[in-house]
Design an enzyme around this catalytic site. Structure first.
Site, PDB file in Angstrom:
ATOM      1  CB  SER A 167      -7.500  10.977   7.870  1.00 29.68           C
ATOM      2  OG  SER A 167      -7.734  10.634   6.525  1.00 29.68           O
ATOM      3  CG  ASP A 226      -0.500   9.641   4.633  1.00 28.27           C
ATOM      4  OD1 ASP A 226      -1.103   8.811   3.931  1.00 28.27           O
ATOM      5  OD2 ASP A 226      -1.077  10.517   5.307  1.00 28.27           O
ATOM      6  CG  HIS A 248      -3.665   7.834   6.447  1.00 31.09           C
ATOM      7  ND1 HIS A 248      -3.588   9.065   5.840  1.00 31.09           N
ATOM      8  CD2 HIS A 248      -4.976   7.666   6.755  1.00 31.09           C
ATOM      9  CE1 HIS A 248      -4.793   9.616   5.782  1.00 31.09           C
ATOM     10  NE2 HIS A 248      -5.649   8.783   6.337  1.00 31.09           N
TER      11      HIS A 248
HETATM   12  C1  MLT Z   1      -9.275   8.494   7.056  1.00 32.93           C
HETATM   13  O1  MLT Z   1      -8.212   8.009   7.445  1.00 32.93           O
HETATM   14  O2  MLT Z   1      -9.996   9.161   7.812  1.00 32.93           O
HETATM   15  C2  MLT Z   1      -9.702   8.219   5.647  1.00 32.93           C
HETATM   16  O3  MLT Z   1      -8.657   7.620   4.940  1.00 32.93           O
HETATM   17  C3  MLT Z   1     -10.138   9.487   4.973  1.00 32.93           C
HETATM   18  C4  MLT Z   1     -10.683   9.258   3.597  1.00 32.93           C
HETATM   19  O4  MLT Z   1     -11.100   8.133   3.270  1.00 32.93           O
HETATM   20  O5  MLT Z   1     -10.736  10.230   2.826  1.00 32.93           O
END
Ligand code: MLT
Length: 261
Positions: free
Chosen positions: A92, A213, A241
């Site tokens: 992410s 996800d 995720h």
């Molecule tokens: C993450 O998991 O790093 C975030 O969801 C990324 C994001 O907010 O774009």
């Protein structure tokens, strides 16, 4: 361990020996999210996991933290550790930083693993949501991130049946200083489109994605893999995720196979 990199003190792990694999964590977590991967890989590789600027044991100066700034911090750490090139694993936000790193220092990347992330920038709607979240953190603290993010990071099944996982993720979120969360949100809001980086990628790419996800779904991983000259995709069943935390064995197997190939 701690090192001074650019203008900040940076916390990191460095275990094992052999080819280097560098793990870049998600928002709003820290390097502890990689424990299942570090444990599995450290017997075979040199595994390095920094806390990115603003998180964990790394200092959190006022932001914004651009993805390029965080990539420069990672470069500083690699230079300090004498690592000429490494496989980069970014999940992410860690993936956004990995892509910025590939744009800036392609010769330092031997393989790229992008997990549950995307190459495209924020939409106008997503930028507005970042600004809203910044205001909420400034008014009420980082706790607001727990309710806002948990259902997006983990599957319903994990939330209902794996209290230890929920507690681990919640602890990481709550340990993030407000200045760190805000600095990263502003940096992510303004991040560049990295689709061209994928198109010109000189190393092989593995895109890993949790089947459930909802933040960056499997279709996004498939698109990224097909954009790169040498990309492939691996979908992890029963994971959201944070696929590396929810299904560590499946995630580690995909990683080991790609890194060993
Ligand atoms: C993450 O998991 O790093 C975030 O969801 C990324 C994001 O907010 O774009």
């Amino acid at each position: 361990m701690q090192v001074r990199v650019n203008d900040i003190g940076m916390g990191y792990d460095d275990f094992g020996s052999g080819d280097a694999v560098v793990f870049l964590h998600a928002f709003p977590l820290n390097r502890r999210m990689w424990e299942p991967q570090i444990d599995r890989l450290k017997g075979r590789f040199r595994v390095v996991a920094p806390d990115l600027r603003g998180f964990g044991e790394t200092e959190a100066p006022p932001g914004p933290y651009s993805m390029e700034m965080m990539a420069r911090d990672v470069l500083g750490l690699l230079d300090h550790l004498g690592i000429a090139s490494a496989a980069l694993v970014g999940l992410s936000m860690g993936g956004y930083v990995a892509l910025a790193f590939c744009r800036m220092y392609p010769e330092r990347v031997s393989k790229l693993i992008l997990a549950d992330t995307k190459a495209t920038p924020d939409t106008q709607e997503a930028k507005a949501a970042r600004d809203d979240m910044v205001r909420r953190i400034q008014n009420s603290g980082v706790e607001v991130l727990v309710d806002a993010m948990l259902p997006r990071l983990l599957t319903q099944k994990t939330i209902q049946s794996a209290p230890q996982t929920v507690a681990r993720v919640t602890d990481m979120i709550k340990s993030t200083p407000p200045s760190g969360a805000v600095g990263a949100l502003l940096g992510m809001r303004d991040r560049a489109d990295s689709t061209d980086v994928l198109r010109g990628l000189g190393c092989s790419l593995l895109c890993i994605c949790g089947a459930e996800d909802v933040v960056t779904p499997p279709s996004v991983a498939e698109e990224m893999a097909s954009t790169a000259p040498n990309g492939r995709v691996h979908i992890i069943p029963e994971a959201g995720h944070l696929a590396n935390i929810e299904q560590p064995d499946a995630f580690n197997s995909a990683l080991m196979e790609f890194l060993s190939g």
